[in-house]
Motif scaffolding. Structure first.
Motif, mmCIF file in Angstrom:
data_model
loop_
_atom_site.group_PDB
_atom_site.id
_atom_site.type_symbol
_atom_site.label_atom_id
_atom_site.label_comp_id
_atom_site.label_asym_id
_atom_site.label_seq_id
_atom_site.Cartn_x
_atom_site.Cartn_y
_atom_site.Cartn_z
ATOM 1 N N GLN A 83 0.849 -1.188 0.000
ATOM 2 C CA GLN A 83 0.000 0.000 0.000
ATOM 3 C C GLN A 83 0.887 1.240 0.000
ATOM 4 N N VAL A 84 0.467 2.273 -0.741
ATOM 5 C CA VAL A 84 1.179 3.552 -0.750
ATOM 6 C C VAL A 84 0.212 4.641 -0.315
ATOM 7 N N VAL A 85 0.625 5.440 0.666
ATOM 8 C CA VAL A 85 -0.189 6.538 1.178
ATOM 9 C C VAL A 85 0.586 7.839 1.008
ATOM 10 N N ASN A 86 -0.087 8.960 1.244
ATOM 11 C CA ASN A 86 0.574 10.257 1.105
ATOM 12 C C ASN A 86 1.348 10.668 2.352
ATOM 13 N N ASP A 87 0.887 10.247 3.514
ATOM 14 C CA ASP A 87 1.480 10.663 4.783
ATOM 15 C C ASP A 87 1.753 9.436 5.636
ATOM 16 N N VAL A 88 2.952 9.347 6.200
ATOM 17 C CA VAL A 88 3.304 8.170 6.996
ATOM 18 C C VAL A 88 2.347 7.982 8.166
ATOM 19 N N ARG A 89 1.727 9.052 8.634
ATOM 20 C CA ARG A 89 0.795 8.920 9.755
ATOM 21 C C ARG A 89 -0.412 8.045 9.391
ATOM 22 N N ASP A 90 -0.685 7.931 8.093
ATOM 23 C CA ASP A 90 -1.785 7.078 7.659
ATOM 24 C C ASP A 90 -1.477 5.593 7.870
ATOM 25 N N LEU A 91 -0.229 5.273 8.189
ATOM 26 C CA LEU A 91 0.166 3.878 8.391
ATOM 27 C C LEU A 91 0.130 3.478 9.865
ATOM 28 N N ALA A 92 -0.343 4.367 10.721
ATOM 29 C CA ALA A 92 -0.342 4.113 12.162
ATOM 30 C C ALA A 92 -1.016 2.795 12.558
ATOM 31 N N PRO A 93 -2.163 2.421 11.961
ATOM 32 C CA PRO A 93 -2.829 1.186 12.407
ATOM 33 C C PRO A 93 -2.012 -0.082 12.167
ATOM 34 N N LEU A 94 -0.968 -0.007 11.333
ATOM 35 C CA LEU A 94 -0.230 -1.214 10.953
ATOM 36 C C LEU A 94 0.816 -1.628 11.972
ATOM 37 N N GLU A 95 1.177 -0.726 12.891
ATOM 38 C CA GLU A 95 2.204 -1.019 13.893
ATOM 39 C C GLU A 95 3.468 -1.577 13.235
ATOM 40 N N LEU A 96 4.064 -0.781 12.398
ATOM 41 C CA LEU A 96 5.243 -1.193 11.642
ATOM 42 C C LEU A 96 6.421 -1.492 12.562
ATOM 43 N N ASP A 97 7.208 -2.495 12.159
ATOM 44 C CA ASP A 97 8.399 -2.882 12.930
ATOM 45 C C ASP A 97 9.568 -1.946 12.676
ATOM 46 N N MET A 98 9.705 -1.488 11.432
ATOM 47 C CA MET A 98 10.826 -0.643 11.058
ATOM 48 C C MET A 98 10.381 0.336 9.980
#
Length: 322
Positions: free
Chosen positions: A201-216
């Motif tokens: 998935q590609v989003v405009n703002d990294v904050r949109d990825l918050a629900p994913l709980e990224l490791d790195m």
């Protein structure tokens, strides 16, 4: 031979006719077939990175690949006719940006021929010269950030901020490393290219990825808000790797950094071993670094384009005539 010489800060490159180099013991002459353009050279020319440069006048260009055309005494690892890339990090023993490295501490690839220690030549088989050249810095920098500093392992959820010339390659490398990869890129026009390279998935703002709980998360933009945003959204105990330097400073939440027990690491360049790993990915057919071919005579114009922020998602590589 013809070469683009950088004489001093604020002056344009000057096309000159110079004597062909001659190899001494342990050295080889490489006919440069492809030379990648890097924003670092813009920094040399405008003075912001002048302290790193070994001397002037100098032939810039630290991403180069070509054919060995002469070898000196005591050279046994390459022969005339070998297709090689020149390690942008030298022998890996002279620091992150060593003062002996091609295009930094000695004459570089914006020329028809260049002289190199034979120990810094990496075999490239039959891969395209533009790919081999781009691997030596653009590819190496991405690999080092994602695998070495980022500690990427299969199954990790990874975020890439910025799908420019570096970020796009980093995203693909992370996919090849077995990660589930997400990206944040403000330019909608390159989203499709990221998805084509295996990004989920590609989003405009990294904050949109918050629900994913990224490791790195590896930040290849570095515009301040991107770094602070990465710290906001990454999971507890996660790792943020800073690569891009779009702004010299960032304001981050030390509150979150501490409470979430995060790691915030910088990453610059890499090692010859990193370059070898990138070359393996390219040789396998799984990785193609996005490049745009330009003429040798257009190297100054290409650097001006980089200064203007053009070339999103691809690396300018000059075809060198012979």
């Amino acid at each position: 031979m013809k070469a683009w010489m950088f004489n001093q800060v604020g002056s344009p490159l000057e096309l000159q006719d110079l004597p062909d180099p001659s190899p001494g013991p342990g050295e080889a002459v490489v006919d440069v077939m492809a030379a990648g353009l890097c924003h670092t050279d813009v920094g040399f020319m405008d003075g912001t990175l002048q302290g790193v440069l070994g001397f002037t006048p100098i032939i810039l260009g630290h991403e180069a690949a070509g054919v060995v055309t002469a070898v000196g005494d005591a050279v046994d690892n390459v022969r005339v006719g070998d297709r090689v890339a020149i390690s942008a990090m030298g022998d890996g023993k002279s620091g992150v940006i060593g003062q002996k490295n091609i295009g930094v501490g000695r004459h570089g690839g914006y020329a028809q021929r260049t002289l190199s220690p034979a120990s810094e030549l990496l075999p490239i088989g039959d891969m395209p010269f533009d790919q081999a050249a781009a691997a030596t810095d653009a590819g190496m920098t991405c690999y080092h950030a994602v695998f070495v500093r980022g500690g990427l392992r299969p199954g990790m959820r990874v975020g890439i901020i910025g799908l420019g010339g570096l970020g796009m390659t980093a995203a693909r490398l992370a996919v090849l490393g077995g990660a589930e990869v997400y990206a944040a890129e403000i330019n909608d026009e390159v989203h499709a290219a990221g998805l084509e390279r295996g990004v989920t998935q590609v989003v405009n703002d990294v904050r949109d990825l918050a629900p994913l709980e990224l490791d790195m998360i590896a930040d290849f933009a570095g515009f301040g808000i991107t770094t602070s945003g990465a710290i906001e959204v990454i999971r507890d105990g996660g790792r943020v790797v800073q690569v891009g330097l779009g702004r010299p400073e960032s304001t981050i939440s030390t509150h979150l950094l501490t409470l979430k027990q995060l790691e915030l690491l910088g990453s610059l360049g890499g090692t010859p071993e990193d370059t070898v790993e990138v070359l393996k990915f390219i040789a396998s057919g799984e990785l193609t670094i996005a490049t745009q071919s330009i003429a040798f005579d257009d190297i100054p114009a290409g650097l001006e384009a980089l200064e203007r922020g053009e070339g999103a998602g691809r690396r300018f590589v000059a075809d060198v005539p012979h």
